[in-house]
Scaffold this active site. Structure first.
Site, PDB file in Angstrom:
ATOM      1  N   ASN A  28      18.789  19.136  63.610  1.00 25.38           N
ATOM      2  CA  ASN A  28      17.441  19.173  64.178  1.00 25.38           C
ATOM      3  C   ASN A  28      16.560  19.888  63.157  1.00 25.38           C
ATOM      4  OD1 ASN A  28      15.047  19.730  65.482  1.00 25.38           O
ATOM      5  ND2 ASN A  28      15.997  20.498  67.342  1.00 25.38           N
TER       6      ASN A  28
ATOM      7  N   ARG B 174      13.711  20.966  63.159  1.00 30.20           N
ATOM      8  CA  ARG B 174      12.831  22.026  63.674  1.00 30.20           C
ATOM      9  C   ARG B 174      13.583  23.329  63.934  1.00 30.20           C
ATOM     10  NH1 ARG B 174       8.916  20.223  68.230  1.00 30.20           N
ATOM     11  NH2 ARG B 174       7.860  22.050  67.408  1.00 30.20           N
ATOM     12  N   CYS B 175      14.895  23.302  63.797  1.00 33.83           N
ATOM     13  CA  CYS B 175      15.733  24.474  64.089  1.00 33.83           C
ATOM     14  C   CYS B 175      16.091  25.187  62.786  1.00 33.83           C
ATOM     15  CB  CYS B 175      16.996  24.010  64.810  1.00 33.83           C
ATOM     16  SG  CYS B 175      18.247  25.301  65.003  1.00 33.83           S
ATOM     17  N   ARG B 176      15.815  26.470  62.725  1.00 42.09           N
ATOM     18  CA  ARG B 176      16.089  27.251  61.518  1.00 42.09           C
ATOM     19  C   ARG B 176      17.573  27.259  61.173  1.00 42.09           C
ATOM     20  NH1 ARG B 176      17.442  32.570  60.667  1.00 42.09           N
ATOM     21  NH2 ARG B 176      17.054  33.106  62.827  1.00 42.09           N
TER      22      ARG B 176
END
Length: 112
Positions: A6, A8-10
């Site tokens: 994903n 958007r996930c760090r």
């Protein structure tokens, strides 16, 4: 090797970076867009040696609103993750025989 990612996930981005730096060949699967099939998700669970409940992100709003406090079967949990892929923990890196959830991202190195 595959990474269920994903962007958007760090933690997922950190996991992707570890794979890129490893020099290994891998495929990026943006699982929120390319939702795994039921068989694929079951295979991932088997390679992780996880029960479905262990792969669910229980802090997600959709979990709290629709599933929290319910006694769900493994099949119901799998269906929930397929219906709402945001519920799937990330990143997951899978080889032909094993998988790890990259939390922390350094766990991915166990596959090398």
């Amino acid at each position: 090797m595959k990474i269920y990612h994903n962007p958007r996930c760090r933690k997922s981005r950190e996991g992707l970076q570890i794979l890129e730096e490893s020099g290994k060949d891998f495929q990026v699967i943006k699982y929120l867009v390319e939702v795994p099939s039921k068989e694929e998700l079951k295979s991932i669970l088997e390679k992780l040696d996880y029960k479905p409940a262990e792969l669910v992100r229980k802090t997600e709003k959709v979990w709290k609103e629709n599933y929290k406090g319910k006694n769900l079967s493994d099949d119901e949990l799998i269906e929930a993750m397929l219906t709402y892929p945001k519920l799937i923990e990330r990143p997951i890196v899978v080889t032909s025989v094993k998988a790890v959830v990259g939390r922390p991202p350094e766990k991915i190195k166990e596959l090398f």
